[in-house]
Structure formats: C-alpha cells, structure tokens
Scaffold this motif. Sequence first.
Motif, short mmCIF file in Angstrom:
data_model
loop_
_atom_site.label_atom_id
_atom_site.label_comp_id
_atom_site.label_asym_id
_atom_site.label_seq_id
_atom_site.Cartn_x
_atom_site.Cartn_y
_atom_site.Cartn_z
N VAL A 61 10.21 -15.15 -4.76
CA VAL A 61 10.60 -13.75 -4.89
C VAL A 61 9.56 -12.86 -4.21
N GLY A 62 9.98 -11.65 -3.87
CA GLY A 62 9.07 -10.67 -3.31
C GLY A 62 8.76 -10.92 -1.85
N PRO A 63 7.84 -10.11 -1.31
CA PRO A 63 7.52 -10.20 0.12
C PRO A 63 6.68 -11.43 0.44
N TYR A 64 6.63 -11.73 1.72
CA TYR A 64 5.74 -12.77 2.23
C TYR A 64 4.37 -12.15 2.51
N LEU A 65 3.34 -12.98 2.52
CA LEU A 65 2.00 -12.60 2.94
C LEU A 65 1.75 -13.38 4.23
N GLU A 66 1.64 -12.65 5.35
CA GLU A 66 1.55 -13.28 6.66
C GLU A 66 0.21 -12.98 7.30
N PHE A 67 -0.35 -13.98 7.94
CA PHE A 67 -1.63 -13.84 8.63
C PHE A 67 -1.41 -14.09 10.11
#
Length: 163
Positions: A91-97
């Motif tokens: 759920v929720g947004p992704y954390l992208e690097f």
Amino acid sequence: TELVARLQALGATPADVGQGDVPWTVLADPEGNEFCVLEPREVYRDTGPIAAVVVDCADPRAMARFWGETTDWTLHEETDDHATLRSAKGVGPYLEFLRTPGVKAVPDRVHLDLLPYPGDDKAAEVARLRTFGATDLDIGQGDVPWTCLADPDGHEFCVLAPS
C-alpha cells in the motif's frame, strides 16, 4: 493533460531539470521544488495520488539496503541506476532511489519522518538505525522529542517519538 493544467492554475510552473524528451511532465511548486506528473502506469495504479517519493543518490543499491532494513519495506527493483522499495503490505507510494551525478551540497527540502512501531523504544530504534549506517545530525533542532539523523548518502531524516 488536465492534471497539469489544474496544477499550473494552482501555481505550478514548467521546470527543466535536464529530463529531455520523457513521457512525463516536470513542474515546480510555488517554492521551486520540482515534481513529476506521470502518465498512467500499471505499477502505480493503487498508490494514491503520490505514486513515489524519489531520492537522488550516489548508490541506489546501498540506499535500498539501508532504507529496506530501516523500514522493513520490500525491494521491488534494483539496478546500478535505480532501486525501488514499497511497504510489505503493498500500500501507499513507492520509495525510489535514482543515481545522480555529483555530491549532495545543500540540506534537503524534503525529508522522511520515521515512526517506530507502537511499543518500540525511540532510543533503541535510533541505535538500531546507527548499526545500518545512520549518523547523528545537528541541524539546530534544540531540545525536541524527535531525533535527527542522516542516511549513508547524507539525506536528513527524523525518528519521531512513538505515541
């Protein structure tokens, strides 16, 4: 698109961050913070209005290891240039690097606040994060109920006191 027009009516302006010809629109909010309006993508269908929080960094693999351990989030994609995490609950947004050239030179305009799980001790959580490579950070916060740290790439984040 309709969304881009609505955001511009709210004060967003077109921004050039060297993106070239891409299938998304780069805008800046009224304070100059860049953000992207993406074309519809299947991977983001259930994220809500914020599809991803994107962090520029020198080493996406190292950042994914650090933040994966820090948050217990699941690694979805990892290359030398890009790594993606998301809540194990899906759920929720992704954390992208994203790998970017250069060294971080100014404080971040956006940072993450971490909340320990209910019943966890904030001091123990801060100590755990230090074992993954977090370092203490003094940004002039004074006597506050949260602890300021930096990740291995120098990005500021805070550990809040659990309620």
